[in-house]
Design a protein around this motif. Sequence first.
Motif, PDB file in Angstrom:
ATOM      1  N   ARG A  90      -0.654  -6.265  23.909  1.00  0.00           N
ATOM      2  CA  ARG A  90      -0.819  -7.545  24.619  1.00  0.00           C
ATOM      3  C   ARG A  90       0.302  -8.514  24.261  1.00  0.00           C
ATOM      4  O   ARG A  90       0.846  -9.199  25.124  1.00  0.00           O
ATOM      5  CB  ARG A  90      -2.176  -8.165  24.299  1.00  0.00           C
ATOM      6  N   LYS A  93       3.446  -7.433  25.976  1.00  0.00           N
ATOM      7  CA  LYS A  93       3.385  -7.733  27.409  1.00  0.00           C
ATOM      8  C   LYS A  93       3.671  -9.219  27.647  1.00  0.00           C
ATOM      9  O   LYS A  93       4.432  -9.575  28.553  1.00  0.00           O
ATOM     10  CB  LYS A  93       2.001  -7.359  27.944  1.00  0.00           C
ATOM     11  N   ALA A  94       3.083 -10.087  26.815  1.00  0.00           N
ATOM     12  CA  ALA A  94       3.314 -11.523  26.948  1.00  0.00           C
ATOM     13  C   ALA A  94       4.787 -11.869  26.663  1.00  0.00           C
ATOM     14  O   ALA A  94       5.379 -12.703  27.354  1.00  0.00           O
ATOM     15  CB  ALA A  94       2.402 -12.290  25.984  1.00  0.00           C
ATOM     16  N   LYS A  95       5.353 -11.210  25.697  1.00  0.00           N
ATOM     17  CA  LYS A  95       6.776 -11.447  25.338  1.00  0.00           C
ATOM     18  C   LYS A  95       7.679 -11.043  26.514  1.00  0.00           C
ATOM     19  O   LYS A  95       8.605 -11.775  26.877  1.00  0.00           O
ATOM     20  CB  LYS A  95       7.125 -10.635  24.095  1.00  0.00           C
ATOM     21  N   ASN A  96       7.392  -9.877  27.099  1.00  0.00           N
ATOM     22  CA  ASN A  96       8.190  -9.413  28.242  1.00  0.00           C
ATOM     23  C   ASN A  96       8.032 -10.337  29.439  1.00  0.00           C
ATOM     24  O   ASN A  96       9.002 -10.619  30.150  1.00  0.00           O
ATOM     25  CB  ASN A  96       7.795  -7.982  28.633  1.00  0.00           C
ATOM     26  N   LYS A  97       6.810 -10.831  29.656  1.00  0.00           N
ATOM     27  CA  LYS A  97       6.564 -11.760  30.756  1.00  0.00           C
ATOM     28  C   LYS A  97       7.356 -13.055  30.559  1.00  0.00           C
ATOM     29  O   LYS A  97       7.965 -13.566  31.489  1.00  0.00           O
ATOM     30  CB  LYS A  97       5.067 -12.038  30.847  1.00  0.00           C
ATOM     31  N   ALA A  98       7.360 -13.554  29.323  1.00  0.00           N
ATOM     32  CA  ALA A  98       8.112 -14.788  29.011  1.00  0.00           C
ATOM     33  C   ALA A  98       9.603 -14.551  29.178  1.00  0.00           C
ATOM     34  O   ALA A  98      10.343 -15.439  29.669  1.00  0.00           O
ATOM     35  CB  ALA A  98       7.795 -15.242  27.584  1.00  0.00           C
ATOM     36  N   LEU A 100      11.067 -12.410  31.213  1.00  0.00           N
ATOM     37  CA  LEU A 100      11.345 -12.331  32.653  1.00  0.00           C
ATOM     38  C   LEU A 100      11.346 -13.732  33.275  1.00  0.00           C
ATOM     39  O   LEU A 100      12.174 -14.040  34.130  1.00  0.00           O
ATOM     40  CB  LEU A 100      10.325 -11.444  33.360  1.00  0.00           C
ATOM     41  N   LYS A 101      10.421 -14.565  32.835  1.00  0.00           N
ATOM     42  CA  LYS A 101      10.332 -15.925  33.347  1.00  0.00           C
ATOM     43  C   LYS A 101      11.588 -16.723  32.968  1.00  0.00           C
ATOM     44  O   LYS A 101      12.102 -17.505  33.769  1.00  0.00           O
ATOM     45  CB  LYS A 101       9.075 -16.600  32.774  1.00  0.00           C
ATOM     46  N   LYS A 104      14.585 -15.862  35.268  1.00  0.00           N
ATOM     47  CA  LYS A 104      14.501 -16.395  36.641  1.00  0.00           C
ATOM     48  C   LYS A 104      14.925 -17.776  36.643  1.00  0.00           C
ATOM     49  O   LYS A 104      15.456 -18.610  36.758  1.00  0.00           O
ATOM     50  CB  LYS A 104      13.073 -16.292  37.167  1.00  0.00           C
TER      51      LYS A 104
END
Length: 104
Positions: A90, A93-98, A100-101, A104
């Motif tokens: 988890r 996943k949160a680290k990868n999401k951050a 990617l954000k 952008k």
Amino acid sequence: MLAIDQNPLNILEQKKYNVSQAAALLGMSNASLNRLRRKGDAPNEISIAGNTRFLEKDLLNWLIDQNPRLKDQFELMESARTAFSRSAARANKAKNKAALKAVK
């Protein structure tokens, strides 16, 4: 019996013990191990070219199953490992999401 590794192909990678080596590892005589084998109470065994061998994981599982305290400790350790793995997944996943954000 507790499963240390569910992958049957890891048989090739595991250390294998003959009857004498397995008995010594378990702290018993060859006669005691053979008596358990005849009764069907010994660790799982495999045959390689007609020779009896014991896989390291089967010896460990058998030893844990013979000792309820060890079994409880092993199950606790496995549940902690599972919880840690889920938590780490988890967090990753949160680290990868951050990340990617941020791109952008």
